[in-house]
Scaffold this motif. Structure first.
Motif, short mmCIF file in Angstrom:
data_model
loop_
_atom_site.label_atom_id
_atom_site.label_comp_id
_atom_site.label_asym_id
_atom_site.label_seq_id
_atom_site.Cartn_x
_atom_site.Cartn_y
_atom_site.Cartn_z
N PHE A 139 78.47 16.48 36.06
CA PHE A 139 78.71 16.76 34.64
C PHE A 139 77.86 17.93 34.17
CE2 PHE A 139 80.44 12.40 33.75
CZ PHE A 139 81.59 12.84 33.12
N ALA A 140 76.61 17.95 34.58
CA ALA A 140 75.70 19.02 34.15
C ALA A 140 76.23 20.39 34.55
CB ALA A 140 74.31 18.78 34.73
N HIS A 141 76.77 20.47 35.75
CA HIS A 141 77.32 21.75 36.21
C HIS A 141 78.44 22.23 35.28
CE1 HIS A 141 78.28 24.91 39.08
NE2 HIS A 141 79.55 24.62 38.82
N PHE A 142 79.39 21.35 34.99
CA PHE A 142 80.49 21.74 34.11
C PHE A 142 80.00 22.02 32.70
CE2 PHE A 142 82.69 19.48 37.51
CZ PHE A 142 83.68 20.39 37.81
N SER A 143 79.10 21.18 32.19
CA SER A 143 78.60 21.36 30.83
C SER A 143 77.82 22.65 30.66
CB SER A 143 77.70 20.18 30.44
OG SER A 143 78.43 18.99 30.45
N ARG A 144 77.12 23.04 31.69
CA ARG A 144 76.32 24.26 31.60
C ARG A 144 77.18 25.52 31.64
NH1 ARG A 144 70.95 25.94 35.00
NH2 ARG A 144 70.75 28.00 34.07
N TYR A 145 78.22 25.50 32.44
CA TYR A 145 78.99 26.73 32.66
C TYR A 145 80.30 26.82 31.89
CZ TYR A 145 75.48 27.58 36.11
OH TYR A 145 74.27 27.79 36.72
N ILE A 146 80.77 25.71 31.35
CA ILE A 146 81.98 25.76 30.52
C ILE A 146 81.52 25.64 29.07
CG2 ILE A 146 84.20 24.72 29.96
CD1 ILE A 146 84.29 23.65 32.82
N ARG A 147 81.49 26.76 28.38
CA ARG A 147 80.99 26.82 27.01
C ARG A 147 82.17 26.86 26.04
NH1 ARG A 147 77.07 24.46 27.42
NH2 ARG A 147 76.57 25.09 25.32
N PRO A 148 81.92 26.52 24.77
CA PRO A 148 83.01 26.62 23.77
C PRO A 148 83.65 27.99 23.79
CG PRO A 148 81.11 25.49 22.84
CD PRO A 148 80.69 26.02 24.20
N GLY A 149 84.98 28.00 23.80
CA GLY A 149 85.73 29.25 23.83
C GLY A 149 85.94 29.82 25.22
N ALA A 150 85.43 29.13 26.25
CA ALA A 150 85.58 29.63 27.62
C ALA A 150 87.06 29.75 27.99
CB ALA A 150 84.87 28.69 28.60
N GLN A 151 87.36 30.69 28.83
CA GLN A 151 88.72 30.90 29.31
C GLN A 151 88.79 30.50 30.78
OE1 GLN A 151 91.41 32.25 27.47
NE2 GLN A 151 90.03 31.82 25.77
N ARG A 152 89.87 29.82 31.14
CA ARG A 152 90.10 29.42 32.52
C ARG A 152 90.66 30.60 33.29
NH1 ARG A 152 94.79 26.81 35.25
NH2 ARG A 152 95.92 27.40 33.41
N VAL A 153 90.12 30.86 34.46
CA VAL A 153 90.63 31.90 35.34
C VAL A 153 91.19 31.20 36.57
CG1 VAL A 153 90.08 33.94 36.72
CG2 VAL A 153 88.92 33.57 34.52
N LEU A 154 92.48 31.28 36.76
CA LEU A 154 93.11 30.60 37.87
C LEU A 154 93.07 31.47 39.12
CD1 LEU A 154 94.66 28.07 38.72
CD2 LEU A 154 96.76 29.23 38.08
N CYS A 155 92.74 30.87 40.24
CA CYS A 155 92.77 31.57 41.51
C CYS A 155 93.29 30.62 42.56
CB CYS A 155 91.40 32.12 41.89
SG CYS A 155 90.17 30.86 42.18
#
Length: 156
Positions: A139-155
């Motif tokens: 959870f900490a990993h996602f919470s730290r790096y996915i911030r409000p307004g973040a955009q998903r980049v699909l690869c």
């Protein structure tokens, strides 16, 4: 997985759909992780995408998750399940992902039905210790790096 079926029924009623902000669902029923689940499978991440395609203007939230059958102390498989589900749900247009229990005691409780579960943080009341579980770090990993307004980049 009834997510798509329920969405189709609700969104097909124009009067009801007008008042729906979006849909939320629980993650339970994956036969890889629950003994009681339909062996044919209920972990239908594609249904999240299908609901988005049905009404891309509506929101999609995973509203309840937890690993059942006790506290799973130190179990990285639980963290991997969380991470896989978060990634697959977000890749299929989910916008939020909520755990049911962020902290429980060392036995996986308390709760009103005696359904002992795991949690990202366990409080060992006998030893007066806080135990950060592998799922906490997922959870900490996602919470730290996915911030409000973040955009998903699909690869791929």
């Amino acid at each position: 997985d009834d997510l798509f079926l329920r969405a189709h029924v609700l969104y097909s009623d124009s009067e009801a759909a007008e008042f729906l902000w979006g849909l939320g669902w629980h993650w339970y029923g994956d036969p890889r992780h629950e003994f009681w689940a339909d062996p044919a499978g209920q972990a239908c991440f594609d249904n999240v995408r299908r609901v988005h395609e049905l009404r891309p203007d509506k929101h999609l939230w995973v509203t309840e998750t937890c690993q059942e059958l006790g506290p799973h102390i130190g179990d990285w498989a639980v963290a991997e399940r969380y991470a896989e589900s978060i990634i697959r749900d977000f890749n299929n247009w989910a916008e939020a992902w909520v755990d049911w229990n962020m902290i429980l005691n060392e036995h996986g409780g308390p709760n009103h039905v005696g359904n002992l579960c795991s949690a990202p943080v366990l409080a060992d009341t006998a030893k007066d210790q806080v135990l950060f579980q592998p799922s906490f770090y997922a959870f900490a990993h996602f919470s730290r790096y996915i911030r409000p307004g973040a955009q998903r980049v699909l690869c791929a």
